[in-house]
Design an enzyme around this catalytic site. Sequence first.
Site, PDB file in Angstrom:
ATOM      1  N   GLU A 425       0.510 -36.721   3.348  1.00  0.00           N
ATOM      2  CA  GLU A 425       0.730 -37.826   2.420  1.00  0.00           C
ATOM      3  C   GLU A 425       0.447 -37.393   0.981  1.00  0.00           C
ATOM      4  O   GLU A 425      -0.608 -36.809   0.692  1.00  0.00           O
ATOM      5  CB  GLU A 425      -0.189 -38.997   2.798  1.00  0.00           C
ATOM      6  CG  GLU A 425       0.102 -39.560   4.173  1.00  0.00           C
ATOM      7  CD  GLU A 425      -1.067 -40.306   4.787  1.00  0.00           C
ATOM      8  OE1 GLU A 425      -0.894 -40.858   5.892  1.00  0.00           O
ATOM      9  OE2 GLU A 425      -2.160 -40.318   4.172  1.00  0.00           O
ATOM     10  N   GLU A 456      -0.242 -41.272  10.201  1.00  0.00           N
ATOM     11  CA  GLU A 456      -0.935 -40.071  10.677  1.00  0.00           C
ATOM     12  C   GLU A 456      -0.595 -39.691  12.111  1.00  0.00           C
ATOM     13  O   GLU A 456      -0.406 -38.509  12.414  1.00  0.00           O
ATOM     14  CB  GLU A 456      -2.457 -40.255  10.540  1.00  0.00           C
ATOM     15  CG  GLU A 456      -2.995 -40.044   9.148  1.00  0.00           C
ATOM     16  CD  GLU A 456      -2.868 -41.291   8.277  1.00  0.00           C
ATOM     17  OE1 GLU A 456      -3.197 -41.217   7.074  1.00  0.00           O
ATOM     18  OE2 GLU A 456      -2.439 -42.347   8.809  1.00  0.00           O
ATOM     19  N   ASP A 482     -11.447 -38.838   8.473  1.00  0.00           N
ATOM     20  CA  ASP A 482     -11.548 -40.117   9.170  1.00  0.00           C
ATOM     21  C   ASP A 482     -10.178 -40.586   9.657  1.00  0.00           C
ATOM     22  O   ASP A 482     -10.079 -41.298  10.660  1.00  0.00           O
ATOM     23  CB  ASP A 482     -12.139 -41.177   8.244  1.00  0.00           C
ATOM     24  CG  ASP A 482     -13.385 -40.696   7.524  1.00  0.00           C
ATOM     25  OD1 ASP A 482     -14.452 -41.283   7.747  1.00  0.00           O
ATOM     26  OD2 ASP A 482     -13.288 -39.733   6.744  1.00  0.00           O
ATOM     27  N   HIS A 526     -14.133 -42.854   4.751  1.00  0.00           N
ATOM     28  CA  HIS A 526     -13.535 -41.676   4.118  1.00  0.00           C
ATOM     29  C   HIS A 526     -14.504 -40.491   4.058  1.00  0.00           C
ATOM     30  O   HIS A 526     -14.241 -39.530   3.341  1.00  0.00           O
ATOM     31  CB  HIS A 526     -13.085 -41.991   2.684  1.00  0.00           C
ATOM     32  CG  HIS A 526     -11.857 -42.827   2.568  1.00  0.00           C
ATOM     33  ND1 HIS A 526     -11.811 -44.127   2.982  1.00  0.00           N
ATOM     34  CD2 HIS A 526     -10.618 -42.545   2.083  1.00  0.00           C
ATOM     35  CE1 HIS A 526     -10.611 -44.630   2.742  1.00  0.00           C
ATOM     36  NE2 HIS A 526      -9.859 -43.688   2.211  1.00  0.00           N
TER      37      HIS A 526
END
Length: 734
Positions: A425, A456, A482, A526
Amino acid sequence: MPREIRLTTETPWLEIRTTPADWKKAGRGRLATLLHRMHLIRAFEEAVLELAGEGLVNGPAHSSIGQEGAAVGAMAALRAGDQINGSHRAHHQFLAKALGRVLDGEAFDPLVAGEHPAVAPMLTRTLAEIMGLQPGFTGGRGGSMHLRWAEAGVIGTNAIVGGGVPFALGAAWSRMKAGTGDVAVTFFGDGALNIGAALESLNLAAAWSLPICFFVENNQIAVATTVAEATRETRLSARGPGFGIPSFAVDGMDPLAVALTMDRAVAMLRAGKGPVMIEAATYRYFHQSGPLPGSAFGYRTKEEEDAWRARDPIRRVAREAAAAGLIDEAEDALMRERAVRTVAEVVGRLVEPEGNGRRIVPALWPDTGTVDHGLRSGGAEFDGIGFVELETYRGAVEERKFIDVVSAVMDARMAADDRVVVLGEDIHRLRGGTNGATRGLFEKYPGRVLPTPICEQTFTGFAGGVAVDGRYRPVVELMYPDFALVACDQLFNQIGKFRHMFGDTLSMPVVVRGKVAMGSGYGSQHSMDPAGLYALFPGWRIVAPTTPFDYVGLMNSALTSDDPVLVIEHLELYASSGPGPVDDYGYHVPFGRAKVVRPGGTLTVVTYLAMVERVRAAAERLGVDAEVIDLRSLDRAGLDWETIGASVRKTGALVVAEQGPLTASYGQMVADEAQRRLFDWLDAPVLRIHGGEASPTISRVLEQAAIANDTRVEDGLRRALAEIGRPLPAVAAE
């Protein structure tokens, strides 16, 4: 009143039905081929159910009886280079593609008395695989749900509903990139069309115009839940136009209609007009698994089952062929009798009489000593490669910023190896992604840096499909580790297990990059350290470079490996500087070799990533005679117990230090194994330094309280010395 404007789409959505003229035009040869292959599949599946009823098939036996027409019709349009995969109910698809492999192009008339000599050996290997026997295509590892034959163009069928769909995207992209004109077809059922991975795959395939057919076998039910119970729009092909994908509905009990639909769909794919979707309405005659019908469990009626059986695809072709004067009843009966006889001979090769029943021929079981065979590569890909360490490196070295070598080594590898592709991304924007790790690559290597939507699980599975294809080596950037939790099925059920599950018949050269953001204020979702997660699952290699020099060498080893490799990066290290190469980015640092970064004789501390410098600095401040070891390789096979053991035999004490929380901890695994391996040399239990129980949150003070900061490291070293009854150094005691 507001004005209403009816919206329409130009994306085609069509239903295809045959006419009497189509049956005439199909001719004797094409109809005979359809009948021949369906008879073989039907007889084979009947034998599987019989064997399952005798307890000779371990695990489920997902029969495809009733659905043969959709598979045989679909495969009629495919050629050798086209790839397919399917779900847990895929015997019919596998056999239809495998029969194409052994019969297409052969001078064989299916209406003659004898069977083609290549058919029985192929059926034997298939049945052996379903029964878990060594002569199977993957040594019995895959069984009924995981069938693979690379030479026939079967990527590998899948037990996770919808789980194999992203892999087929990778196969399709590889074919598009290679310019072969070949296509991919991913088969899945009505239940899978409600799975996130399947829906994400529709979007990604459309966005990238991939040559892939999404073939939905709508057999009306997922285990015992009907389509109408699962979704409001029961015309499942309606999903395609929503993604801009041309879609077709067809009667899956009419094999010729399926074949004609696939002719049209595959022509579109080969012309670069993909993707396409086909929904084939079909019916499984038996329960989810085993030899009983659904009515035996109360979720179907006998009347419904009888109505669908009256539309049987084999009988449909035989009836229409006879009406067209192309194949008579005697010829159809001949093919049925021959199929039953051939399958009986195949079964006879695998079982033998025992008492009043049968048993599997004992010599056909796999050798139990091979239980872990294929868990990871044997390492032949590294033959001839010379490994170096900073101390033995002969090239020029200078202080380099860590993040600069991250992009530099990828640039060098992409320049030297056009198989390397990078995806993730935002990797094409923001001057090289969110941290500059892909700086300059998008412009320099067009078509090999693939910016993805936020999906993902799908782009990770896509990379797995690319890797299995073998022509390209994908590098996946997960913006934060994560986010791997979104992609867990693809990472661990698929990529991590594929080599072993399919009997070491493939390589899986996938590199996943993930950055740890602890201490940067990104909060609980995160900041994960992924080492503990990935280490739980077999198949993955894990490396954690601490210096610019090690990053280059370990990334080159990751890009050489035929295993999936997680490369963990730490945001704290990105801004740091250390020794790194001036202009040579081609050397390799080996997997499985830890490094002593601070010699000592009182205490052994093993750690990795940003904790290496934190532990070393704390030992200096406290004056503790600690030997600090940078693990570098973190997977179970890569842990360097020789270096760790030599240190513990010297110090008698071991501390495992990690930045992350007590839960989901990598250190637990290391401490447990160390306790068992090194018990005789330890003067005290293995001690751990780690963060708190909770993940770090946004607040600066709460974040520091949650992770293993300098204070926790110092306290841990003091506690370790106290455990072994050794005095604190004078500087530490003040």
